[in-house]
Design a protein around this motif. Structure first.
Motif, PDB file in Angstrom:
ATOM      1  N   GLN A 148     -40.199  68.817   4.397  1.00  0.00           N
ATOM      2  CA  GLN A 148     -41.434  68.814   3.638  1.00  0.00           C
ATOM      3  C   GLN A 148     -42.383  67.757   4.196  1.00  0.00           C
ATOM      4  OE1 GLN A 148     -40.743  71.563   2.402  1.00  0.00           O
ATOM      5  NE2 GLN A 148     -40.661  71.355   0.169  1.00  0.00           N
TER       6      GLN A 148
ATOM      7  N   THR B 151     -51.195  65.239  -0.735  1.00  0.00           N
ATOM      8  CA  THR B 151     -51.200  66.654  -0.364  1.00  0.00           C
ATOM      9  C   THR B 151     -49.798  67.006   0.090  1.00  0.00           C
ATOM     10  OG1 THR B 151     -53.515  66.542   0.263  1.00  0.00           O
ATOM     11  CG2 THR B 151     -52.224  68.404   1.128  1.00  0.00           C
TER      12      THR B 151
ATOM     13  N   THR C 244     -46.920  69.680   1.278  1.00  0.00           N
ATOM     14  CA  THR C 244     -46.738  70.976   1.942  1.00  0.00           C
ATOM     15  C   THR C 244     -45.303  71.428   1.765  1.00  0.00           C
ATOM     16  OG1 THR C 244     -48.342  70.248   3.595  1.00  0.00           O
ATOM     17  CG2 THR C 244     -47.088  72.249   4.107  1.00  0.00           C
TER      18      THR C 244
ATOM     19  N   ASN D 213     -42.669  73.322   3.126  1.00  0.00           N
ATOM     20  CA  ASN D 213     -42.160  74.006   4.322  1.00  0.00           C
ATOM     21  C   ASN D 213     -40.798  74.652   4.084  1.00  0.00           C
ATOM     22  OD1 ASN D 213     -44.345  73.327   6.037  1.00  0.00           O
ATOM     23  ND2 ASN D 213     -43.536  71.244   6.212  1.00  0.00           N
TER      24      ASN D 213
ATOM     25  N   LYS E  72     -49.674  74.604   0.188  1.00  0.00           N
ATOM     26  CA  LYS E  72     -50.059  73.196   0.079  1.00  0.00           C
ATOM     27  C   LYS E  72     -50.597  72.971  -1.327  1.00  0.00           C
ATOM     28  CE  LYS E  72     -51.752  72.205   4.769  1.00  0.00           C
ATOM     29  NZ  LYS E  72     -50.809  71.225   5.279  1.00  0.00           N
TER      30      LYS E  72
END
Ligand code: ZN
Length: 768
Positions: A65, A89, A91, A93, A181
Motif C-alpha cells: 500500500q 492520500t 492508495t 494496491n 485512491k
C-alpha cells in the motif's frame, strides 16, 4: 574350503555392519529429540504463494500500500505544544476491498487513560531515585495524547471514526476497490512530553540554565497502519516498547518554528535559501565539497548567542521526501550544525549533525564522521544508501531512528571531559541508529511483530561498521584498544545470556513486547547468530552474497522472517533450517566438548574380537584370509612394539595389498598413518553446531578441522570420529577461537588435566 572361508568372512562383516546399524537405531531412539533438529521448517513457515515466492523473493503478485502525506505543522515553543493539519492520500494496491482504514495514534500511549502503565507488573522496588518514586507513586497524569479536532474527506465533509486507544478506525464513505485512491484530512494537536523526565522516544529536553528546549519530534502525526498479505491490517496496539509498522509514501511537510531555531528533518529541504543565512549558505556550499572533515554551518558561538534570543517571529522549513516510511525532525535555537559529504555509489550524500553545546567537544569531533563511515559500511554490506542525507541529532539518553534522521546519546560532563564508556557509547549508538536507515527504514520489516528483523540485522551490520570505523579512524580509539570494543557481535559476548536462567529467555521469534531481556533477545542474540553464520558456518563470501541479495530483494518493500530465512538459503545453497530452528525458534544453547579419545594400532595378528567371533561360530581362525586388525593401546591384544613399528611392520596384509595393487608411482604418494584414534565428542547443549577441532601433534604443529553440524543428525548426544594420522596427536581443543558461543568450555579440551598455561609451557618445550 574356499566357499566356507568366505562364508565365515561375510558373516563377520554382516554382523559388524548389523551391530553398527543397531547402535545407530538405538542412538536415534535415545537421542529422542534429534529428528526435530534437522527437520525442515515446513510447519513453522507459511506456504509460499503469488505474493511471497518460495525463493524468499517478492512473488509475482507482490503488492504494498502507499500512503502520501501533506502536512502543515506548527510548533508552539512557549507552551511546548505541536499542532498539525495533514492530508493523507491512501492508495489501495491490494487485491482486496477495504471498508475502513486504520490510523496509528502513537501519542495516545501517553494519554491519561493509557493502559500502558497498567501492564507493568514490576512491584515495589527496594531502592528508587526520588524522581522515579515521584513518577511512580505521586504524579497525576499530565495532559498528553492526541486531541483529534477533525477527520474529513477532501470536500471537508466529516468522516466517522472510532478511537481504540492508539488505533483509529476511519470509516470510508464507500469501500475502496483494488487500485482506488482516497484522500482525507486530520486536524490535531498535543502537548509535547519532556523526554528526559517523562521518558519516551520523542519530546523535548529542557535546559534550565538558558531556559531553552531542544526538540526531537517523531510519532507526532496520525500515521497510516500497514495493510498487507500477511497481517491484513497491522493494528496491534502501541504499548511503548514495541516499535512500528508503516507503509511507504511521499511526504510534503512544512514546519513552522520560532525564527531563531535551527531545524532538520526527513526529506529534501526545498527552501534552504529562505531559512539559512547567507553565511550558512556559503558554509553549506563548502561542506558539499568536503569529504574528509565536517564543515561547521552553525558554530557553537552562534548557537550560544541564539540561546539568548527567544524570537517572537517564525520561519517555515519545507521538506519533500519520496519513498519514506515515516517523518521525524529536530529543532532548537541551541543547535550547532555541521556537515560533510560522503561518496556512496558515485553519488554525494550529506552526513549531518545537530547538537547543543552540551554535546561538545565530543560531538563536533566524531558525530558526522561516524555518520559518513556508517553509510559506507552499510552500503557495502547491503545496497548504496539511496537518500541524499543522514542526520545524527544529540539528545540526552536517546537512541532512536527515523528515515534520514536519528537521535543519539553520549554527553560529556559539564567540564567537557568524558569517559571511554561515554565516547564509545556515543559512537556505537550513532552507527546503530544511522544503520537503521537500512533496517527497517528501507528494508521495511514489521517492527511491532518482529523486533529482531530490524534490531538483530542492524546490530549485526553495526558490528561490522564499528570495526570498519575503528580501522578508518584509529585516533577515535583509546590507547588500550586495538579495535573498536563492540558490545555485541562476537560469539563469546552472548554466552552469559544464552547460558543463563531459562525461565527468563524466550526464542528470538517472539513478539518484541513480550520478550524477557529485550536487548539480549532482540539485538544481541540474532546479531551474534548472524555473525556466527557469517564467520563460522557459511563463510564470508557465501553469507555476504546472500545477505546482500536479501537486502536488495526487499529494499523499499515489506519482508517477513521467512523471506529472510529463505533468501539466505536460496542464494547460498546452504541448508540452514537446522540453524534457524535452533537459534531463532528455541532457547537452546551451545555446549560441545571432547569426551574421550582412544588410541589404536594395526596388527596382522587376529585380535580378541575375531577370536571370540570364530569361537562362537565354530570357525577355524587359520581359514581366514589376510585381515587388518585394530588394537586399542593398553588392551590385551596390545604389544609395546606396535608403538615403535611402522604401519607396514605392524600389518603385513596392508603392506602386501599396497604392493600388489598400487603402481610404484602411486606408492610414492600414498599416506602412511601410524596412529589411529577414536575421538568421541559430546554435546550437553541443545543446539546443533559444527564441531570445530584443533588438533596439536607431537611435533608442535596444529591442524583445524570443522565437522558440519549434520554430524549430529543420528545422535544428538555424542558422535565418534575415526582419525588416522601420520603424527601422534597430543592435544585436542574444541572451538579453540571461541567462535560458537559455547557456554561451558571446561569440557572443550583433551587431555583434560592440561590447563592452557601448562600446555603453553609444554608446547614451548616441544618446540625448544
Ligand atoms: Zn535499534
Amino acid at each position: 574350503m574356499k566357499t566356507l572361508k568366505y562364508y565365515f568372512l561375510s558373516i563377520i562383516f554382516i554382523s559388524v555392519a548389523v551391530s553398527a546399524q543397531e547402535n545407530e537405531i538405538e542412538e536415534v531412539k535415545t537421542g529422542h529429540i534429534n529428528n526435530n533438529k534437522f527437520k525442515q521448517l515446513y510447519d513453522e513457515f507459511s506456504t509460499p504463494n503469488m505474493y511471497r515466492a518460495a525463493s524468499g523473493a517478492p512473488g509475482s503478485s507482490y503488492y504494498q500500500q502507499q500512503a502520501d502525506y501533506k502536512m502543515d505543522i506548527v510548533l508552539d515553543d512557549k507552551n511546548a505544544r505541536i499542532s498539525g493539519f495533514e492530508t493523507i492520500t491512501y492508495t489501495n494496491n491490494s487485491p482486496d476491498e477495504l471498508k475502513y482504514l486504520w490510523v496509528q495514534l502513537d501519542q495516545n500511549k501517553r494519554a491519561k487513560d493509557s493502559k500502558s502503565p497498567l501492564i507493568e507488573g514490576s512491584g515495589v522496588r527496594p531502592v528508587m531515585r526520588p524522581g522515579e518514586f515521584a513518577a511512580k507513586f505521586m504524579k497525576t497524569p499530565l495532559e498528553r495524547g492526541f486531541n483529534i479536532q477533525q477527520v474529513s474527506d477532501s470536500n471537508g465533509k466529516s468522516l466517522s471514526y472510532t478511537i481504540n486507544r492508539t488505533m483509529m478506525r476511519v470509516e470510508l464513505p464507500k469501500p475502496m476497490a483494488s487500485g482506488d485512491k482516497f484522500s482525507f484530512s486530520i486536524k490535531w494537536w498535543y502537548n509535547i512530553n519532556n523526554h528526559v523526565d517523562e521518558d519516551g522516544r520523542s519530546g523535548y529536553e529542557f535546559f534550565e540554565k538558558d531556559g531553552n528546549r531542544a526538540y526531537v519530534i517523531a510519532q507526532f502525526f496520525p500515521r497510516m497502519a500497514v495493510y498487507s498479505d500477511v497481517e491484513g491490517w497491522q493494528n496491534s496496539q502501541f504499548w511503548g516498547r514495541d516499535e512500528f509498522a508503516l507503509p511507504f509514501g511521499d511526504y510534503e511537510v512544512d514546519i513552522t518554528v520560532p525564527a531563531d531555531h535551527i531545524l532538520d528533518g526527513t526529506g529534501v529541504l526545498v527552501n534552504r535559501k529562505e531559512v539559512f543565512s547567507k553565511e550558512m549558505m556559503q558554509r553549506y556550499e563548502s561542506a558539499k565539497r568536503s569529504y574528509d572533515k565536517p564543515v561547521i554551518i552553525v558554530s557553537q558561538d552562534e548557537a550560544e548567542e541564539a540561546e539568548k534570543g527567544f524570537s517572537e517571529k517564525t520561519k517555515t522549513w519545507k521538506f519533500r521526501a519520496e519513498n519514506v516510511r515515516d517523518f521525524g525532525f529536530a529543532t532548537s535555537r541551541k543547535f550547532i550544525l555541521d556537515m560533510m559529504a560522503v561518496k556512496i555509489g558515485g553519488k554525494d550524500v550529506m552526513a549531518v549533525s545537530l547538537y547543543p553545546k552540551e554535546g561538545n567537544p565530543l560531538w563536533e569531533e566524531w558525530s558526522t564522521k561516524a555518520v559518513a563511515s556508517t553509510l559506507e559500511s552499510y552500503s557495502r554490506m547491503t545496497f548504496d544508501y539511496p537518500y541524499h542525507k543522514a542526520i545524527s541529532v544529540h539528545a540526552k539518553s536517546q537512541g532512536m531512528e527515523y528515515p534520514m534522521i536519528c537521535w543519539n546519546y553520549g554527553r560529556p560532563k559539564e567540564d567537557g571531559t568524558y569517559s571511554d564508556r561515554v565516547k564509545y557509547g556515543m559512537m556505537g549508538v550513532i552507527i546503530h541508529e544511522v544503520g537503521h536507515n537500512f533496517f527497517p527504514m528501507i528494508v521495511n520489516s514489521d517492527e511491532r511483530q518482529w523486533t529482531w528483523m530490524d534490531e538483530g540485522l542492524n546490530t549485526f551490520v553495526q558490528y561490522v561498521a564499528e570495526q570498519d570505523f575503528g580501522k578508518k579512524y584509529p585516533d577515535a580509539l583509546s590507547p588500550q584498544h586495538e579495535n573498536f570494543p563492540s558490545d555485541r557481535g562476537p560469539a563469546k559476548l552472548i554466552v552469559p545470556y544464552m547460558g543463563g536462567n531459562q525461565d527468563f529467555i524466550a526464542p528470538i521469534m517472539t513478539k518484541g513486547l513480550n520478550t524477557y531481556q529485550f536487548g539480549n533477545n532482540a539485538y544481541g542474540k540474532p546479531a551474534t547468530a548472524l555473525n556466527i553464520l557469517r564467520e563460522t558456518v557459511m563463510g564470508k563470501d557465501l553469507f555476504d552474497y546472500a545477505f546482500k541479495e536479501y537486502s536488495r530483494r526487499w529494499m523499499f518493500k515489506h519482508p517477513t522472517p521467512e523471506d529472510f530465512f529463505r533468501t539466505m538459503e536460496d542464494a547460498s545453497a546452504f541448508d540452514l533450517d537446522w540453524f534457524w530452528r535452533g537459534w531463532f525458534y528455541t532457547t537452546d544453547w551451545v555446549d560441545i566438548g571432547v569426551k574421550d579419545i582412544k588410541k589404536f594400532y594395526v596388527s596382522s595378528e587376529p585380535n580378541t574380537f575375531i577370536k571370540d567371533m570364530a569361537k562362537e561360530r565354530g570357525a577355524n581362525l587359520k581359514s581366514l584370509p589376510p585381515l587388518v586388525y585394530m588394537v586399542e593401546e593398553g588392551s590385551e591384544d596390545f604389544k609395546d612394539n606396535m608403538k615403535t613399528s611402522t604401519l607396514f611392520e605392524n600389518s603385513v596384509p596392508v603392506k602386501e595389498y599396497i604392493m600388489d595393487n598400487f603402481t610404484p608411482e602411486e606408492q610414492k604418494t600414498i599416506k602412511s598413518p601410524n596412529f589411529f584414534y577414536n575421538i568421541t565428542f559430546e554435546k550437553p547443549g541443545g543446539l546443533v553446531m559444527p564441531i570445530i577441532v584443533e588438533y596439536t601433534y607431537a611435533d608442535g604443529t596444529k591442524k583445524t578441522e570443522t565437522y558440519p553440524a549434520q554430524i549430529w543428525r543420528f545422535n544428538d548426544n555424542e558422535v565418534t570420529k575415526a582419525i588416522a594420522s601420520e603424527k601422534e596427536i597430543i592435544n585436542v581443543i574444541v572451538d579453540p577461537k571461541l567462535e560458537t558461543a559455547d557456554i561451558d568450555t571446561s569440557n572443550n579440551s583433551w587431555p583434560k588435566e592440561v590447563k592452557e598455561n601448562d600446555f603453553e609451557k609444554f608446547k614451548n618445550k616441544v618446540k625448544g
